[in-house]
Scaffold this motif. Sequence first.
Motif, PDB file in Angstrom:
ATOM      1  N   SER A  84       0.904  -1.163   0.083  1.00 52.77           N
ATOM      2  CA  SER A  84       0.065  -0.064   0.032  1.00 52.77           C
ATOM      3  C   SER A  84       0.990   1.225  -0.133  1.00 52.77           C
ATOM      4  O   SER A  84       2.091   1.084   0.263  1.00 52.77           O
ATOM      5  CB  SER A  84      -0.803  -0.007   1.209  1.00 52.77           C
ATOM      6  N   ASN A  85       0.047   2.395  -0.241  1.00 53.76           N
ATOM      7  CA  ASN A  85       0.851   3.666  -0.156  1.00 53.76           C
ATOM      8  C   ASN A  85       2.193   3.745  -0.782  1.00 53.76           C
ATOM      9  O   ASN A  85       3.297   4.127  -0.307  1.00 53.76           O
ATOM     10  CB  ASN A  85       1.136   3.899   1.525  1.00 53.76           C
ATOM     11  N   TYR A  86       1.883   3.683  -2.021  1.00 50.79           N
ATOM     12  CA  TYR A  86       3.153   3.923  -3.129  1.00 50.79           C
ATOM     13  C   TYR A  86       3.329   5.054  -3.330  1.00 50.79           C
ATOM     14  O   TYR A  86       2.191   6.017  -3.478  1.00 50.79           O
ATOM     15  CB  TYR A  86       2.684   3.002  -4.403  1.00 50.79           C
ATOM     16  N   ARG A  87       4.653   5.795  -3.390  1.00 51.66           N
ATOM     17  CA  ARG A  87       4.826   6.911  -3.556  1.00 51.66           C
ATOM     18  C   ARG A  87       6.097   7.077  -4.512  1.00 51.66           C
ATOM     19  O   ARG A  87       7.068   6.367  -4.381  1.00 51.66           O
ATOM     20  CB  ARG A  87       5.118   7.693  -2.281  1.00 51.66           C
ATOM     21  N   ILE A  88       5.782   7.959  -5.476  1.00 48.03           N
ATOM     22  CA  ILE A  88       6.858   8.422  -6.560  1.00 48.03           C
ATOM     23  C   ILE A  88       6.881   9.775  -6.426  1.00 48.03           C
ATOM     24  O   ILE A  88       5.936  10.576  -6.418  1.00 48.03           O
ATOM     25  CB  ILE A  88       6.299   7.995  -7.985  1.00 48.03           C
ATOM     26  N   LEU A  89       8.172  10.424  -6.220  1.00 45.75           N
ATOM     27  CA  LEU A  89       8.335  11.878  -6.077  1.00 45.75           C
ATOM     28  C   LEU A  89       9.509  11.974  -7.247  1.00 45.75           C
ATOM     29  O   LEU A  89      10.700  11.300  -7.229  1.00 45.75           O
ATOM     30  CB  LEU A  89       8.893  12.201  -4.782  1.00 45.75           C
ATOM     31  N   VAL A  90       9.274  13.315  -7.855  1.00 43.44           N
ATOM     32  CA  VAL A  90      10.341  13.741  -8.677  1.00 43.44           C
ATOM     33  C   VAL A  90      10.515  15.145  -8.413  1.00 43.44           C
ATOM     34  O   VAL A  90       9.531  15.788  -8.475  1.00 43.44           O
ATOM     35  CB  VAL A  90      10.368  13.483 -10.121  1.00 43.44           C
ATOM     36  N   GLU A  91      11.813  15.660  -7.907  1.00 43.92           N
ATOM     37  CA  GLU A  91      11.921  16.757  -7.793  1.00 43.92           C
ATOM     38  C   GLU A  91      13.328  17.507  -8.407  1.00 43.92           C
ATOM     39  O   GLU A  91      14.223  16.712  -8.507  1.00 43.92           O
ATOM     40  CB  GLU A  91      12.161  17.364  -6.201  1.00 43.92           C
ATOM     41  N   ALA A  92      13.494  18.673  -8.941  1.00 42.78           N
ATOM     42  CA  ALA A  92      14.304  19.183  -9.690  1.00 42.78           C
ATOM     43  C   ALA A  92      14.645  20.474  -9.602  1.00 42.78           C
ATOM     44  O   ALA A  92      13.744  21.291  -9.586  1.00 42.78           O
ATOM     45  CB  ALA A  92      14.402  18.566 -11.213  1.00 42.78           C
ATOM     46  N   VAL A  93      16.028  21.059  -9.583  1.00 48.82           N
ATOM     47  CA  VAL A  93      16.196  22.312  -9.671  1.00 48.82           C
ATOM     48  C   VAL A  93      17.463  22.439 -10.520  1.00 48.82           C
ATOM     49  O   VAL A  93      17.987  21.593 -10.924  1.00 48.82           O
ATOM     50  CB  VAL A  93      16.815  23.050  -8.220  1.00 48.82           C
ATOM     51  N   PRO A  94      17.776  23.742 -11.073  1.00 50.61           N
ATOM     52  CA  PRO A  94      19.072  23.993 -11.964  1.00 50.61           C
ATOM     53  C   PRO A  94      20.253  23.570 -11.255  1.00 50.61           C
ATOM     54  O   PRO A  94      20.260  23.924 -10.068  1.00 50.61           O
ATOM     55  CB  PRO A  94      18.792  25.343 -12.382  1.00 50.61           C
ATOM     56  N   ALA A  95      21.204  22.657 -11.947  1.00 47.61           N
ATOM     57  CA  ALA A  95      22.604  22.617 -11.421  1.00 47.61           C
ATOM     58  C   ALA A  95      23.378  23.731 -12.156  1.00 47.61           C
ATOM     59  O   ALA A  95      24.162  24.118 -11.427  1.00 47.61           O
ATOM     60  CB  ALA A  95      23.013  21.207 -11.986  1.00 47.61           C
ATOM     61  N   ASP A  96      23.014  23.956 -13.556  1.00 45.30           N
ATOM     62  CA  ASP A  96      23.593  25.090 -14.052  1.00 45.30           C
ATOM     63  C   ASP A  96      22.728  25.536 -15.253  1.00 45.30           C
ATOM     64  O   ASP A  96      21.625  24.810 -15.551  1.00 45.30           O
ATOM     65  CB  ASP A  96      25.037  24.863 -14.609  1.00 45.30           C
ATOM     66  N   ALA A  97      23.237  26.243 -16.352  1.00 44.42           N
ATOM     67  CA  ALA A  97      22.232  26.669 -17.536  1.00 44.42           C
ATOM     68  C   ALA A  97      21.732  25.335 -18.374  1.00 44.42           C
ATOM     69  O   ALA A  97      20.790  25.509 -18.962  1.00 44.42           O
ATOM     70  CB  ALA A  97      23.113  27.644 -18.389  1.00 44.42           C
ATOM     71  N   ALA A  98      22.763  24.475 -18.193  1.00 47.76           N
ATOM     72  CA  ALA A  98      22.345  23.304 -19.066  1.00 47.76           C
ATOM     73  C   ALA A  98      22.092  22.029 -18.196  1.00 47.76           C
ATOM     74  O   ALA A  98      21.803  20.814 -19.049  1.00 47.76           O
ATOM     75  CB  ALA A  98      23.590  23.052 -20.069  1.00 47.76           C
ATOM     76  N   HIS A  99      22.014  21.776 -17.154  1.00 47.84           N
ATOM     77  CA  HIS A  99      22.065  20.541 -16.438  1.00 47.84           C
ATOM     78  C   HIS A  99      20.814  20.646 -15.245  1.00 47.84           C
ATOM     79  O   HIS A  99      20.801  22.113 -14.858  1.00 47.84           O
ATOM     80  CB  HIS A  99      23.406  20.093 -15.923  1.00 47.84           C
ATOM     81  N   SER A 100      20.457  19.888 -14.878  1.00 49.45           N
ATOM     82  CA  SER A 100      19.622  19.850 -13.560  1.00 49.45           C
ATOM     83  C   SER A 100      19.783  18.864 -12.490  1.00 49.45           C
ATOM     84  O   SER A 100      20.601  17.818 -12.903  1.00 49.45           O
ATOM     85  CB  SER A 100      17.942  19.620 -13.947  1.00 49.45           C
ATOM     86  N   PHE A 101      19.425  19.171 -11.323  1.00 54.48           N
ATOM     87  CA  PHE A 101      19.707  18.370 -10.325  1.00 54.48           C
ATOM     88  C   PHE A 101      18.603  17.838  -9.825  1.00 54.48           C
ATOM     89  O   PHE A 101      17.455  18.320  -9.311  1.00 54.48           O
ATOM     90  CB  PHE A 101      20.447  19.021  -9.156  1.00 54.48           C
ATOM     91  N   LEU A 102      18.498  16.463  -9.866  1.00 58.68           N
ATOM     92  CA  LEU A 102      17.268  15.749  -9.823  1.00 58.68           C
ATOM     93  C   LEU A 102      17.184  14.579  -8.640  1.00 58.68           C
ATOM     94  O   LEU A 102      18.081  13.856  -8.524  1.00 58.68           O
ATOM     95  CB  LEU A 102      16.707  15.056 -11.093  1.00 58.68           C
ATOM     96  N   HIS A 103      15.920  14.833  -7.677  1.00 55.87           N
ATOM     97  CA  HIS A 103      15.864  13.723  -6.870  1.00 55.87           C
ATOM     98  C   HIS A 103      14.792  13.009  -7.099  1.00 55.87           C
ATOM     99  O   HIS A 103      13.458  13.327  -7.262  1.00 55.87           O
ATOM    100  CB  HIS A 103      15.597  14.565  -5.513  1.00 55.87           C
TER     101      HIS A 103
END
Length: 320
Positions: A195-214
Amino acid sequence: MQRAQIKHSLRGNFRHFNVNMPIRNVLSISLTASLRRVRCVGRKGTTAIVSIMLCAFALNAHASDGASLSTLLGLMRTDLAASPFRRPMLLKSSDTSGGLRGDVYAIVDQPISTLTTLLGTPTQWCETLLLHINNRKCTVAGGAPGEDITLSVVRKYDQPVENAFRLPFAFNLIDKTAQHLEVRLTATAGPLGTSNYRILVEAVPADAAHSFLHFSYSYEENFMARTALQAYLATFGRSKVGFTIIGQTPEGAPEYVGGTHGLVERNAMRYFLAVDAHVAAKDPDGARNAWFSGSENYPRQLHEIDRATYLGLKTTDSRP
């Protein structure tokens, strides 16, 4: 404590923080809901700034504008650069109060604008989730409340979709700006006592061409589910392992975590690779090839079938 000292201490603590151990072995955590804060007490009873920050990040602390994730990126850059995955990526598995959780942190080769464009709707998430080898069908509900996405999952890739169990996910776009993306998918009920399946994606810029993703994947299980899983891991799943190195074999090769932590690490990685392939590819065929290539980078953990078989299955799965 000076800011530089805090950053140095947190880097060291994160590097050696083993979330595969029960959290009580590392920190004593109490949540005061009315104050919306996390209090962490070290082994000797002292409250440390470093421990507070670690707990805040591990528990998805309350900032919804990406500030916490951006701060974490600054503190993790050294560890990401030294990642054993041959790319800036770290993976952790942990026990929760009622189940298991896997977390992947990575710098991906797309700007935040690409992620917000390609991960902002239920239809886009169906395309993403369907890349996972065990997901055979995905549909977007026509306005049904709380069931925006229905995922059909088989226990083994070669089983027909008629044998799949259905996971109805509620899709929730928490934040979508030029500096932050946060998407949550939740399913209250699953098969065989999960039960209680959870999928989370969160992202912010790492620089102009890349992102930091959790990316985070978790679920809970009852006694029946735990018993069935342990039986599987003791028989058919005995040789399957995750990514965390827990020692060495007598021959000097890495010994990888197995059991439930190995299972959740494999699944978290497969789903992260699906997100990574979806945002990187120009079309569905490119995404499928990218997912397979990414999985084959880790054959000890993720190899199941050859490319032609996988592509054939996914071409079939994508048909209405």
